[in-house]
Motif scaffolding. Structure first.
Motif, PDB file in Angstrom:
ATOM      1  N   ALA A 309      70.046-111.710  58.118  1.00  0.00           N
ATOM      2  CA  ALA A 309      71.269-111.482  57.338  1.00  0.00           C
ATOM      3  C   ALA A 309      71.851-110.105  57.631  1.00  0.00           C
ATOM      4  CB  ALA A 309      70.978-111.639  55.853  1.00  0.00           C
ATOM      5  N   ASN A 310      70.984-109.133  57.914  1.00  0.00           N
ATOM      6  CA  ASN A 310      71.443-107.766  58.170  1.00  0.00           C
ATOM      7  C   ASN A 310      71.737-107.493  59.648  1.00  0.00           C
ATOM      8  OD1 ASN A 310      71.218-107.022  55.456  1.00  0.00           O
ATOM      9  ND2 ASN A 310      69.056-106.498  55.674  1.00  0.00           N
ATOM     10  N   PHE A 311      71.458-108.459  60.492  1.00  0.00           N
ATOM     11  CA  PHE A 311      71.701-108.263  61.924  1.00  0.00           C
ATOM     12  C   PHE A 311      73.167-108.582  62.224  1.00  0.00           C
ATOM     13  CE2 PHE A 311      71.766-109.531  66.405  1.00  0.00           C
ATOM     14  CZ  PHE A 311      71.092-108.457  66.985  1.00  0.00           C
ATOM     15  N   PRO A 312      73.942-107.633  62.748  1.00  0.00           N
ATOM     16  CA  PRO A 312      75.385-107.828  62.897  1.00  0.00           C
ATOM     17  C   PRO A 312      75.788-108.456  64.237  1.00  0.00           C
ATOM     18  CG  PRO A 312      74.848-105.569  63.412  1.00  0.00           C
ATOM     19  CD  PRO A 312      73.549-106.237  63.039  1.00  0.00           C
ATOM     20  N   GLY A 313      75.089-109.509  64.627  1.00  0.00           N
ATOM     21  CA  GLY A 313      75.390-110.157  65.899  1.00  0.00           C
ATOM     22  C   GLY A 313      74.938-111.598  65.905  1.00  0.00           C
ATOM     23  N   ALA A 314      74.846-112.183  67.097  1.00  0.00           N
ATOM     24  CA  ALA A 314      74.405-113.575  67.255  1.00  0.00           C
ATOM     25  C   ALA A 314      72.879-113.632  67.303  1.00  0.00           C
ATOM     26  CB  ALA A 314      74.999-114.163  68.527  1.00  0.00           C
ATOM     27  N   ILE A 315      72.330-114.763  66.839  1.00  0.00           N
ATOM     28  CA  ILE A 315      70.881-114.927  66.727  1.00  0.00           C
ATOM     29  C   ILE A 315      70.493-116.230  67.412  1.00  0.00           C
ATOM     30  CG2 ILE A 315      68.941-115.146  65.128  1.00  0.00           C
ATOM     31  CD1 ILE A 315      70.955-113.845  63.009  1.00  0.00           C
ATOM     32  N   VAL A 316      69.461-116.188  68.255  1.00  0.00           N
ATOM     33  CA  VAL A 316      68.984-117.381  68.950  1.00  0.00           C
ATOM     34  C   VAL A 316      67.521-117.619  68.581  1.00  0.00           C
ATOM     35  CG1 VAL A 316      68.585-118.494  71.176  1.00  0.00           C
ATOM     36  CG2 VAL A 316      70.561-116.973  70.868  1.00  0.00           C
ATOM     37  N   MET A 317      67.230-118.821  68.082  1.00  0.00           N
ATOM     38  CA  MET A 317      65.856-119.198  67.767  1.00  0.00           C
ATOM     39  C   MET A 317      65.377-120.145  68.864  1.00  0.00           C
ATOM     40  SD  MET A 317      63.246-118.912  65.759  1.00  0.00           S
ATOM     41  CE  MET A 317      63.845-118.184  64.238  1.00  0.00           C
ATOM     42  N   THR A 318      64.426-119.677  69.674  1.00  0.00           N
ATOM     43  CA  THR A 318      64.012-120.434  70.854  1.00  0.00           C
ATOM     44  C   THR A 318      62.876-121.413  70.590  1.00  0.00           C
ATOM     45  OG1 THR A 318      62.333-118.847  71.605  1.00  0.00           O
ATOM     46  CG2 THR A 318      64.623-118.444  72.259  1.00  0.00           C
ATOM     47  N   SER A 319      62.113-121.203  69.529  1.00  0.00           N
ATOM     48  CA  SER A 319      60.999-122.123  69.248  1.00  0.00           C
ATOM     49  C   SER A 319      60.663-122.042  67.767  1.00  0.00           C
ATOM     50  CB  SER A 319      59.783-121.795  70.135  1.00  0.00           C
ATOM     51  OG  SER A 319      59.261-120.525  69.823  1.00  0.00           O
ATOM     52  N   ASN A 320      59.411-122.323  67.424  1.00  0.00           N
ATOM     53  CA  ASN A 320      59.052-122.465  66.015  1.00  0.00           C
ATOM     54  C   ASN A 320      59.192-121.176  65.215  1.00  0.00           C
ATOM     55  OD1 ASN A 320      56.690-122.013  67.822  1.00  0.00           O
ATOM     56  ND2 ASN A 320      55.623-121.672  65.910  1.00  0.00           N
ATOM     57  N   CYS A 321      59.130-121.310  63.906  1.00  0.00           N
ATOM     58  CA  CYS A 321      59.215-120.239  62.913  1.00  0.00           C
ATOM     59  C   CYS A 321      60.601-120.111  62.285  1.00  0.00           C
ATOM     60  CB  CYS A 321      58.774-118.887  63.466  1.00  0.00           C
ATOM     61  SG  CYS A 321      57.068-118.879  64.053  1.00  0.00           S
ATOM     62  N   SER A 354      76.967-119.146  76.809  1.00  0.00           N
ATOM     63  CA  SER A 354      78.279-118.514  76.623  1.00  0.00           C
ATOM     64  C   SER A 354      78.735-118.574  75.173  1.00  0.00           C
ATOM     65  CB  SER A 354      79.322-119.168  77.533  1.00  0.00           C
ATOM     66  OG  SER A 354      79.423-120.557  77.294  1.00  0.00           O
ATOM     67  N   VAL A 355      78.388-119.646  74.455  1.00  0.00           N
ATOM     68  CA  VAL A 355      78.792-119.735  73.053  1.00  0.00           C
ATOM     69  C   VAL A 355      78.126-118.632  72.235  1.00  0.00           C
ATOM     70  CG1 VAL A 355      76.968-121.404  72.477  1.00  0.00           C
ATOM     71  CG2 VAL A 355      79.016-121.299  71.078  1.00  0.00           C
ATOM     72  N   VAL A 356      76.896-118.278  72.585  1.00  0.00           N
ATOM     73  CA  VAL A 356      76.187-117.186  71.917  1.00  0.00           C
ATOM     74  C   VAL A 356      76.832-115.844  72.264  1.00  0.00           C
ATOM     75  CG1 VAL A 356      73.959-116.020  71.675  1.00  0.00           C
ATOM     76  CG2 VAL A 356      74.044-118.509  71.969  1.00  0.00           C
ATOM     77  N   ILE A 357      77.174-115.678  73.516  1.00  0.00           N
ATOM     78  CA  ILE A 357      77.798-114.432  73.968  1.00  0.00           C
ATOM     79  C   ILE A 357      79.150-114.228  73.288  1.00  0.00           C
ATOM     80  CG2 ILE A 357      78.779-113.273  75.987  1.00  0.00           C
ATOM     81  CD1 ILE A 357      76.563-114.701  77.650  1.00  0.00           C
ATOM     82  N   ASP A 358      79.933-115.305  73.213  1.00  0.00           N
ATOM     83  CA  ASP A 358      81.233-115.207  72.546  1.00  0.00           C
ATOM     84  C   ASP A 358      81.084-114.791  71.088  1.00  0.00           C
ATOM     85  OD1 ASP A 358      82.477-115.964  74.880  1.00  0.00           O
ATOM     86  OD2 ASP A 358      82.736-118.063  74.295  1.00  0.00           O
ATOM     87  N   LYS A 359      80.100-115.358  70.422  1.00  0.00           N
ATOM     88  CA  LYS A 359      79.867-114.999  69.022  1.00  0.00           C
ATOM     89  C   LYS A 359      79.456-113.532  68.901  1.00  0.00           C
ATOM     90  CE  LYS A 359      80.144-117.054  65.843  1.00  0.00           C
ATOM     91  NZ  LYS A 359      81.210-117.114  64.806  1.00  0.00           N
ATOM     92  N   ALA A 360      78.604-113.068  69.800  1.00  0.00           N
ATOM     93  CA  ALA A 360      78.173-111.668  69.757  1.00  0.00           C
ATOM     94  C   ALA A 360      79.359-110.722  69.923  1.00  0.00           C
ATOM     95  CB  ALA A 360      77.132-111.411  70.846  1.00  0.00           C
ATOM     96  N   LEU A 361      80.271-111.082  70.808  1.00  0.00           N
ATOM     97  CA  LEU A 361      81.454-110.243  71.022  1.00  0.00           C
ATOM     98  C   LEU A 361      82.393-110.253  69.823  1.00  0.00           C
ATOM     99  CD1 LEU A 361      82.165-111.127  74.772  1.00  0.00           C
ATOM    100  CD2 LEU A 361      81.253-108.972  73.867  1.00  0.00           C
ATOM    101  N   GLU A 362      82.396-111.353  69.076  1.00  0.00           N
ATOM    102  CA  GLU A 362      83.211-111.435  67.865  1.00  0.00           C
ATOM    103  C   GLU A 362      82.640-110.577  66.741  1.00  0.00           C
ATOM    104  OE1 GLU A 362      83.530-115.415  66.508  1.00  0.00           O
ATOM    105  OE2 GLU A 362      84.349-116.186  68.393  1.00  0.00           O
ATOM    106  N   CYS A 363      81.313-110.485  66.689  1.00  0.00           N
ATOM    107  CA  CYS A 363      80.652-109.800  65.573  1.00  0.00           C
ATOM    108  C   CYS A 363      80.799-108.284  65.686  1.00  0.00           C
ATOM    109  CB  CYS A 363      79.171-110.178  65.534  1.00  0.00           C
ATOM    110  SG  CYS A 363      78.863-111.906  65.103  1.00  0.00           S
TER     111      CYS A 363
END
Length: 554
Positions: A309-321, A354-363
């Motif tokens: 919630a406090n991370f001001p960018g895009a987040i990728v979850m690659t596996s469990n947890c 690219s969808v993750v990168i675009d979101k990061a640039l928006e944030c």
């Protein structure tokens, strides 16, 4: 629903297991039931895969797909019912194809086909309602009234351990590491579990076979990671953010991090690891190659809702947890990958981020640098082997008295302060090894060194258990003794099925007197704990003071 596969399992004086409208992990009863049906069907598919192999038939698609589908039922992996239904649909098609191929081969060779019992006989039309209708016969504690809690507990020990193996198989597969021998053994064990064995001796044997299988899987996983990214080298990692646009990568799969690093190298985006991805910084082809992999953000998986919630960018979850991303309102900035899924969260298919990168640039990104704070990671197999002669010299000189391997899963129970306290209280002539996300209980502490040898050695992810085992074997060889004769004690924290797989691996290798906590898995009854203690010396943790006294003076 009924589930008792993780530490969050509800345990009351009258019942054990999550059996209400939702599990403690957040999955609904419907998701749990859909997972049970999928697991039961996978057991049936493996029955025919196993039989087909006896006739010389191998189905590569089934070999690769079944562990993936099984992995999706691991704790905190996939909460998306549409994808679970799709997994079931595909598994049903594989079962029918394997059955037809097996029976055709039998007819051609004049052999009477076997008719496997149990899960292999499951037949259903693929839609959510049909799947839920057969959930009672697929529930993991089926037959409890007939066989009792000890046999059910052993079945679950094997089933949950094999889930962990399936996860490691998938981690290896995405790195192009597969083994026909591994697939054959996976199908054999999975098929037998689908027949609901009732003998304690056989089930204990299956559990040890699962441990042996996992050791093979971890060996090829180690090869996949080191062939692709080089052997880890110890490196200091900044645990604080710096100013700039950002992407956070959590989970385990290094290949996804690599894709993201390659696709962001000219974008002005800083990339951070989270949780089990922290050791990625030590790989020459990752942390040493891409300067915009700037550090690690946050800690272990159970803290992600606040940290994400406090991370001001895009987040990728690659596996469990994965934990519910909607509670803290960052679902629209989160992306799932591979087996992971949450309803409404964008799922990345293929290698284009690219969808993750675009979101990061928006944030907004981080506005300023924080004062750096570092931790060291990267003491994996080669680094440990290079240090072994110096370590052995210090042991022989009496400067190192004991090795404590304190690792495994992290979690939010207050009792987990034990793992912090025991390393704090460990004498200054002991060396602390760690791996997996349990390290976050103490990797921010200063441990110093013993004549130049760091007292704190972070081996890596839970995936890197193979490295720790290789060190133990090397030390035993150098001292001309067995592993159990070394001044080495293993203290493991468990939370979910990967930890069970690792525990079975260690037990199958004959490693004794392992301590595990913070509590016993709910599926291990008092009788089973007693039996395992008598067989292997496995015991629950007590207090840091008592355990250290027993370890160092016992």
């Amino acid at each position: 629903m009924f589930c008792m596969q993780c530490e969050h399992t509800i345990v009351t004086p009258v019942a054990k297991g999550c059996s209400y409208a939702a599990g403690m992990c957040g999955k609904t009863s419907e998701i749990s039931d859909l997972q049970d049906v999928l697991v039961y069907l996978i057991q049936g598919v493996s029955s025919y895969a196993h039989l087909a192999r006896s006739m010389g038939i191998k189905d590569v698609e089934a070999d690769e797909y079944l562990p993936q589908a099984f992995f999706s039922t691991l704790t905190n992996v996939n909460f998306d019912e549409e994808r679970l239904v799709e997994y079931t649909k595909n598994c049903m098609a594989l079962r029918n194809r394997l059955k037809a191929a097996y029976e055709a081969a039998c007819a051609e060779q004049g052999v009477t086909p076997e008719q496997p019992e149990g899960a292999a006989q499951l037949d259903l039309s693929i839609d959510k309602a049909a799947m839920l209708s057969v959930a009672p016969q697929a529930v993991v504690n089926r037959g409890f009234e007939q066989v009792g809690e000890d046999i059910i507990g052993l079945r679950l020990l094997a089933l949950y351990g094999l889930k962990g193996v399936a996860a490691y198989m998938e981690h290896a597969r995405v790195l192009d590491q597969t083994s026909d021998e591994v697939y054959a053994e996976f199908h054999r064990i999975m098929a037998r579990l689908g027949e609901d064995p009732t003998e304690m001796e056989e089930l204990l044997g299956l559990a040890m076979a699962i441990g042996t299988l996992n050791y093979q899987v971890m060996e090829i996983l180690d090869a996949g990671e080191t062939n692709a990214y080089g052997h880890p080298k110890p490196v200091q990692v900044n645990m604080k953010p710096i100013a700039g646009k950002c992407i956070l990568v959590s989970g385990h799969d290094l290949i996804d991090l690599h894709h993201i690093l390659e696709q962001t190298k000219d974008k002005g985006i800083n990339v951070y690891t989270h949780g089990e991805m922290l050791p990625a910084h030590a790989y020459p082809e990752l942390g040493h190659k891409y300067p915009h992999l700037v550090g690690n953000y946050g800690s272990a998986w159970q803290n992600q809702q606040k940290e994400f919630a406090n991370f001001p960018g895009a987040i990728v979850m690659t596996s469990n947890c994965l934990i519910n991303p909607e509670v803290q309102g960052y679902a629209e900035r989160m992306y799932t990958r591979s087996i992971v899924g949450w309803p409404g969260v964008t799922h990345v298919i293929g290698d284009d981020f690219s969808v993750v990168i675009d979101k990061a640039l928006e944030c907004e990104g981080f506005k300023y640098d924080e004062i750096p704070h570092y931790t060291t990671t990267g003491f994996a197999r080669n680094a440990l082997m290079e240090a072994a002669p110096a370590v052995i010299e210090q042991v022989k000189a009496g400067n190192i008295s004991h090795f404590l391997l304190v690792g495994g899963c992290d979690g939010d129970k207050a009792e987990r302060s034990y793992f912090t306290d025991i390393v704090k209280q460990a004498p200054k002539d002991t060396v602390i090894l760690t791996l997996a996300c349990g390290k976050f209980k103490f990797n921010d502490l200063e441990f110093g060194d013993i004549n130049g040898i760091p007292r704190f050695l972070d081996v890596g992810q839970c995936n890197d258990t193979y490295s720790a085992i290789q060190l133990a074997l090397a030390l035993a060889d150098a001292f001309e003794c067995g592993v159990n004769d070394l001044p080495l004690t293993l203290i493991l924290s468990w939370f979910e099925q990967k930890a069970i797989a690792v525990l079975l691996t260690l037990l199958s290798l004959g490693i004794k007197d392992i301590r595990v906590g913070p509590t016993a898995p709910a599926f291990l009854t008092d009788n089973l704990l007693t039996a395992l203690n008598e067989m292997t010396g496995l015991k629950l943790i007590t207090t840091p003071e008592q355990d250290l006294n027993d370890i160092l003076n016992g």
